[in-house]
Design an enzyme around this catalytic site. Structure first.
Site, PDB file in Angstrom:
ATOM      1  N   HIS A 166       0.869  -1.185   0.000  1.00 43.42           N
ATOM      2  CA  HIS A 166       0.000   0.000   0.000  1.00 43.42           C
ATOM      3  C   HIS A 166       0.904   1.233   0.000  1.00 43.42           C
ATOM      4  CE1 HIS A 166      -3.062  -2.861   1.996  1.00 43.42           C
ATOM      5  NE2 HIS A 166      -3.330  -2.749   0.707  1.00 43.42           N
ATOM      6  N   GLU A 169       1.458   3.932   2.672  1.00 41.64           N
ATOM      7  CA  GLU A 169       2.012   3.505   3.966  1.00 41.64           C
ATOM      8  C   GLU A 169       3.537   3.573   3.893  1.00 41.64           C
ATOM      9  OE1 GLU A 169      -1.905   0.643   4.303  1.00 41.64           O
ATOM     10  OE2 GLU A 169       0.057  -0.294   4.465  1.00 41.64           O
ATOM     11  N   HIS A 259       3.347  -2.914   6.743  1.00 44.82           N
ATOM     12  CA  HIS A 259       2.265  -1.975   6.417  1.00 44.82           C
ATOM     13  C   HIS A 259       2.184  -0.816   7.420  1.00 44.82           C
ATOM     14  CE1 HIS A 259      -0.186  -4.328   3.405  1.00 44.82           C
ATOM     15  NE2 HIS A 259       0.639  -5.263   3.823  1.00 44.82           N
ATOM     16  N   GLU A 335       2.120  -3.887  11.374  1.00 47.01           N
ATOM     17  CA  GLU A 335       1.418  -2.605  11.227  1.00 47.01           C
ATOM     18  C   GLU A 335       2.044  -1.527  12.097  1.00 47.01           C
ATOM     19  OE1 GLU A 335      -1.641  -3.903   8.549  1.00 47.01           O
ATOM     20  OE2 GLU A 335      -0.991  -1.931   9.203  1.00 47.01           O
TER      21      GLU A 335
HETATM   22  C1  GEM Z   1      -4.374  -5.018   6.119  1.00 49.74           C
HETATM   23  S1  GEM Z   1      -4.048  -6.659   6.466  1.00 49.74           S
HETATM   24  C2  GEM Z   1      -5.533  -7.450   6.263  1.00 49.74           C
HETATM   25  C3  GEM Z   1      -5.909  -8.175   7.463  1.00 49.74           C
HETATM   26  N1  GEM Z   1      -4.902  -9.140   7.721  1.00 49.74           N
HETATM   27  C4  GEM Z   1      -5.028 -10.057   8.689  1.00 49.74           C
HETATM   28  N2  GEM Z   1      -4.119 -11.023   8.751  1.00 49.74           N
HETATM   29  N3  GEM Z   1      -6.026  -9.949   9.537  1.00 49.74           N
HETATM   30  C5  GEM Z   1      -5.141  -4.901   4.784  1.00 49.74           C
HETATM   31  O1  GEM Z   1      -4.568  -5.201   3.747  1.00 49.74           O
HETATM   32  O2  GEM Z   1      -6.318  -4.520   4.840  1.00 49.74           O
HETATM   33  C6  GEM Z   1      -3.053  -4.371   6.066  1.00 49.74           C
HETATM   34  C7  GEM Z   1      -3.078  -2.919   5.788  1.00 49.74           C
HETATM   35  O3  GEM Z   1      -3.819  -2.465   4.914  1.00 49.74           O
HETATM   36  O4  GEM Z   1      -2.304  -2.229   6.435  1.00 49.74           O
HETATM   37 ZN    ZN Z   2      -1.483  -1.742   4.199  1.00 53.97          ZN
END
Ligand code: GEM
Ligand code: ZN
Length: 375
Positions: A166, A169, A259, A335
């Site tokens: 993304h 980020e 992320h 994250e």
């Molecule tokens: C998130 S990660 C998605 C959820 N992952 C788990 N393992 N629960 C996304 O892609 O929505 C990461 C992000 O966007 O930062």
């Molecule tokens: Zn992300």
């Protein structure tokens, strides 16, 4: 007064900039997509003058809760980024003020990580004895997909790190820089010991097109790369297609996808508990990873994070879920906050490039301590 965003990662639309005390702005959508939240622009004005900005479409952005408690980042020199007083108003606009100390200043959603810095990181890394640079494919806009291979590919354990699926980020690439530079540090005993047992495959920016285009979440074709891992396509999501293809060639014994998160003011990991093949071995590795990282880096915590996936209900289009399921390995999404770490706030910078970099360095500690248990 001049406001411009025609540069790497620029994104703003000027609605009205005639009155310095009442400048109206709007964030543009990602390319071919409904996502929006990333912004980055430069003001050139009068030193000493007060300016007030209002992002009038904040309520239409992808993560409106992300504006609550959020402070805009700013920089005069493009190196040091600080937070400016910001209010998410009752009308759900984003209001921020600043008195210019010099003639021009940049404002952004988070400290940008430029394509030039990305290219410099890749070029300097590949000038070390332990690092090989491979271009494993090209993005929608035709840019290189840069893979860095650190260590001996004959080594038993294969550790994959990807960052910035993304593009907005940008903390993810600051974090990847910290991990990479520690790994390449020949004076670092942990890194040298780790490279005796493992080879690292690092993609510091999975979405260079989206980064340059000033997107929050999409690539140039409008794809959310972190929903493309089950069936990627060369046309729509080549970034995932070629990285996934390389993973299938090398195998994976541990994976971290880096992320940033708009809403939660914390540093946390999301794991693979919802995968159909989830088992006690993986669960133990995930818990050990969390315990070790928390011990070496108090910015990391385990109290707050995403809701757990129900057993067997993981979304396998998500990178860490698909990799964990495909390779039966430790597989995590890391994250970091766009806001700050609420447990250890820094009022001047909030969460920052420096803290992202240091977090990246400490990711090597759990990987080192768990290296024998990864498989
Ligand atoms: C998130 S990660 C998605 C959820 N992952 C788990 N393992 N629960 C996304 O892609 O929505 C990461 C992000 O966007 O930062
Ligand atoms: Zn992300």
């Amino acid at each position: 007064m001049n406001i411009n965003s025609q540069f790497d990662s620029g994104n703003i639309e000027v609605i009205n900039a005639t009155d310095p005390s009442n400048i109206s702005l709007a964030i543009k959508n990602d390319s071919n997509s409904e996502f929006k939240q990333w912004f980055h622009f430069k003001l050139t004005g009068q030193a000493g003058q007060d300016y007030q900005f209002e992002i009038i479409n904040a309520k239409e952005c992808s993560y409106v809760d992300g504006w609550k408690g959020y402070q805009v980042v700013a920089s005069y020199d493009g190196e040091h980024w600080f937070r400016v007083p910001t209010e998410f108003t009752e009308q759900q606009t984003l209001l921020f003020k600043h008195q210019l100390a010099y003639s021009s200043i940049q404002f952004a959603y988070f400290a940008p990580y430029s394509y030039q810095r990305h290219q410099a990181l890749v070029q300097s890394a590949q000038c070390t004895d332990s690092c090989q640079h491979q271009v494993i494919g090209h993005t929608v806009d035709g840019r290189d997909i840069d893979l860095l291979i650190i260590g001996d590919e004959a080594k038993a354990k294969k550790i994959w790190i990807i960052a910035r699926q993304h593009p907005g980020e940008s903390m993810a690439e600051w974090c990847a820089e910290g991990l990479l530079e520690r790994l390449l540090n020949e004076d670092d005993a942990l890194s040298r010991s780790l490279l005796n047992e493992a080879v690292f495959y690092i993609v510091p920016n999975m979405n260079v097109d989206g980064s340059i285009r000033g997107n929050l979440r999409s690539n140039a074709a409008g794809a959310n790369l972190n929903r493309e891992w089950l069936e990627p396509s060369v046309e729509k999501s080549p970034e995932v297609y070629f990285v996934r293809q390389k993973m299938l060639e090398t195998g994976v014994d541990a994976f971290i996808d880096i992320h940033g998160d708009e809403g939660l003011p914390y540093i946390f990991v999301a794991a693979s508990e919802g995968n159909p093949s989830y088992n006690e071995r993986i669960a133990a590795l995930e818990n050990d990873f969390r315990t070790i990282l928390k011990a070496v880096n108090p910015d990391f915590q385990t109290e707050y994070g995403y809701p757990l996936d129900e057993p067997g209900q993981a979304n396998l289009t998500v990178a860490s879920n698909w990799v964990g399921e495909t390779f039966d390995c430790l597989s995590l999404t890391l994250e970091m906050p766009f806001k700050d770490n609420a447990n250890l706030p820094n009022d001047e910078t909030g969460w920052s490039p420096e803290r992202s970099y240091l977090l990246g360095e400490t990711l090597l500690n759990p990987l080192y301590q768990l290296i024998e248990k990864l498989r």
